[in-house]
Motif scaffolding. Structure first.
Motif, PDB file in Angstrom:
ATOM      1  N   ASN A   1      -5.037   3.084   5.039  1.00  0.00           N
ATOM      2  CA  ASN A   1      -4.085   3.039   3.925  1.00  0.00           C
ATOM      3  C   ASN A   1      -2.836   3.872   4.222  1.00  0.00           C
ATOM      4  N   GLU A   2      -1.930   3.886   3.235  1.00  0.00           N
ATOM      5  CA  GLU A   2      -0.654   4.581   3.422  1.00  0.00           C
ATOM      6  C   GLU A   2      -0.839   6.080   3.631  1.00  0.00           C
TER       7      GLU A   2
ATOM      8  N   TYR B   1      -3.018  -0.274  10.559  1.00  0.00           N
ATOM      9  CA  TYR B   1      -2.330  -0.299   9.267  1.00  0.00           C
ATOM     10  C   TYR B   1      -1.885  -1.729   8.920  1.00  0.00           C
TER      11      TYR B   1
ATOM     12  N   MET C   1      -1.840   6.712   7.144  1.00  0.00           N
ATOM     13  CA  MET C   1      -0.737   6.453   8.064  1.00  0.00           C
ATOM     14  C   MET C   1       0.301   7.569   8.003  1.00  0.00           C
ATOM     15  N   LEU C   2       0.547   8.111   6.823  1.00  0.00           N
ATOM     16  CA  LEU C   2       1.486   9.222   6.708  1.00  0.00           C
ATOM     17  C   LEU C   2       0.980  10.456   7.455  1.00  0.00           C
TER      18      LEU C   2
ATOM     19  N   ASN D   1      -0.745   1.785  14.255  1.00  0.00           N
ATOM     20  CA  ASN D   1       0.120   0.854  13.523  1.00  0.00           C
ATOM     21  C   ASN D   1      -0.548  -0.499  13.337  1.00  0.00           C
TER      22      ASN D   1
END
Length: 518
Positions: A311-312, A305, A315-316, A302
């Motif tokens: 990037n997203e 990020y 993180m997903l 986290n």
């Protein structure tokens, strides 16, 4: 032409190389050491294939392990399920050693490589280095050298004495491996190569010494004489005292006192015993260890990020993997197999952070020193160092978390044909639920308490064991009898096991190898 600014991202996409791994490791290390204030061993990261991971799985999580047929059997079983898609593999494997070795699978995406680096190389690493059980009971500096010695020693024994003879000893040693640890006194530290050589020389001397001891037993005519019998009894009492009975570590007793074992066989028993002792702290800290590593990787990913370094999409992928790890099925879910240690451990760590920063009135009643202090890092660092699962749950499981997990307590008495819900997640049940859950993680309460209590030195050398029965839980007869045969193989004479009620002292059953051979 203007120069395009360098991307702040550590990586993009799923592919990775060693330069990307190195860059990401440095970013993770900065957060782990500076923000979480972790204290870790130097890291050594190895990339292995799925087959190598399966091989490590099969040999109790130790890549440097001696050969045994049971490891090959388990490898075939695990490999079959993996190839059929019925079972996944761990993304990583970490060894409690100095340096701390983390094995990452080459099939992992870069997002998962970053996740497991934070999880293993910093979360588990910190826990191994700082928790008091690992500091007292294991030697991270010596384990890799010892495992290399053990592997070579077993191989040499197979060449000299034959594979069948070595496997026969290993089979029996593995059968009583759970009873081959010191639970209440600290075991000796692993020795260097020269010290191990001296230990082997001492083993040969001890075997001669014990043979001399048994040869000094009084003859039957001496024993019939009144004065001779009195002296014989005194001699026997002295020998029992010298054997330090009762003895909880069955492998240790057999290694030191069996008359039929040759020096190489004693050394193999010692190898199995050392490995059992190495894993003993891990059995007492499963919730804390995995909770620590999961909390660390969640915090670090986290932060990466938030800093714009992943990037997203990354993180997903991280959150999907993380969610799978901490998933806790309900008790009536077909997938339920008990409380997930990752889920409970991670929830406990997060709850400590919540209580320290955003406490409720209930939290202030239950945790007056922690609630609102804001210093959750110091609390976690202290807890990771000074607790095991049982004490950690007993001290930090909050009513809010009991309600979140919807925990309740069942009473299942042997004399009843029904189960009773005696406590639920409410004001009256919090203490009972927390105490019962903590007791469930007490290793001593969940493993059979079996001790060597007597040896018939004056007669047929009968070895007597006692199983102290708790809560009316008996041993499974088939496995009990099979294990007794293994003990007899190592002892060389008849062995009996008496089941003694730990509360009343009443003998519930007695079984001997003489009965098994009838």
């Amino acid at each position: 032409m203007t120069k395009r600014p360098a991307s702040p991202l550590l990586f993009s996409g799923s592919d990775w190389n060693f330069a990307t791994l190195s860059r990401t490791y440095e970013a993770i290390e900065t957060i782990a050491l500076e923000e979480l204030q972790l204290d870790v061993y130097p890291n050594q990261i190895e990339i292995i294939s799925s087959e190598q991971m399966l091989d490590a799985y099969s040999s109790v999580g130790m890549p440097l392990m001696y050969q045994h047929w049971s490891f090959g059997k388990r490898f075939v079983f695990e490999d079959h399920l993996y190839r059929k898609g019925l079972r996944g593999l761990a993304y990583e494997l970490v060894i409690n050693s100095n340096p701390c070795i983390s094995y990452l699978m080459e099939e992992n995406t870069m997002a998962i490589q970053a996740l497991v680096t934070a999880h293993a190389a910093f979360g588990h690493n910190h826990f191994f280095k700082n928790n008091y059980l690992f500091r007292q009971w294991t030697d991270a500096n010596a384990i890799l050298g010892y495992m290399e010695f053990a592997k070579k020693y077993v191989t040499k024994c197979e060449e000299r004495h034959g594979t069948a003879a070595v496997e026969e000893i290993l089979d029996s040693a593995h059968a009583i491996m759970d009873q081959g640890v010191f639970r209440y006194r600290r075991p000796p530290r692993l020795s260097s190569e020269k010290e191990r050589e001296r230990a082997r020389e001492r083993l040969e001397y001890e075997e001669q010494t014990y043979n001399d001891l048994w040869r000094t037993l009084p003859s039957s005519t001496d024993a019939s004489d009144e004065d001779g019998a009195s002296k014989a009894e005194r001699d026997a009492a002295e020998r029992k005292k010298a054997l330090n009975l009762p003895e909880e570590n069955l492998l240790y007793f057999l290694e030191k006192n069996s008359l039929i074992l040759e020096p190489w066989q004693r050394e193999i028993l010692r190898i199995v015993r050392v490995i059992a002792q190495y894993f003993y702290p891990q059995r007492q800290t499963k919730v804390m260890n995995e909770g620590c590593a999961t909390f660390v990787h969640y915090f670090i990913m986290n932060r990466l990020y938030d800093q714009g370094k992943i990037n997203e999409g990354t993180m997903l992928e991280v959150l999907q993997s993380h969610s799978n790890v901490v998933f806790q099925p309900d008790f009536d879910d077909p997938r339920f197999s008990g409380i997930n240690p990752y889920a409970l451990g991670f929830a406990l760590m997060q709850d400590i952070e919540r209580i320290a920063t955003e406490p409720t009135a209930e939290d202030r009643d239950w945790f007056p020193d922690l609630a609102g202090s804001g210093d959750w890092r110091a609390t976690l660092i202290d807890a990771w160092a000074n607790h095991r699962d049982e004490s950690f749950i007993l001290q930090y499981l909050s009513p809010a978390l009991i309600r979140k997990f919807r925990l309740f307590l069942l009473s299942d008495r042997a004399g009843d044909n029904f189960c009773e819900v005696t406590s639920i997640h409410n004001e009256r049940g919090y203490e009972a639920v927390r105490t019962a859950l903590a007791r469930n993680y007490e290793t001593g309460a969940n493993l059979p308490d079996i001790q060597v209590v007597d040896v018939d030195l004056l007669g047929n050398r009968h070895l007597r064991l006692a199983h102290y029965i708790k809560n009316g839980v008996l041993l499974e007869e088939e496995k009990r009898d099979a294990t007794l045969r293994h003990v007899r193989r190592l002892w060389g004479y008849d062995v009996s096991l008496a089941g003694v009620d730990a509360a009343t002292g009443e003998t519930r059953y007695e079984r001997s190898t003489a009965q098994l051979s009838e």
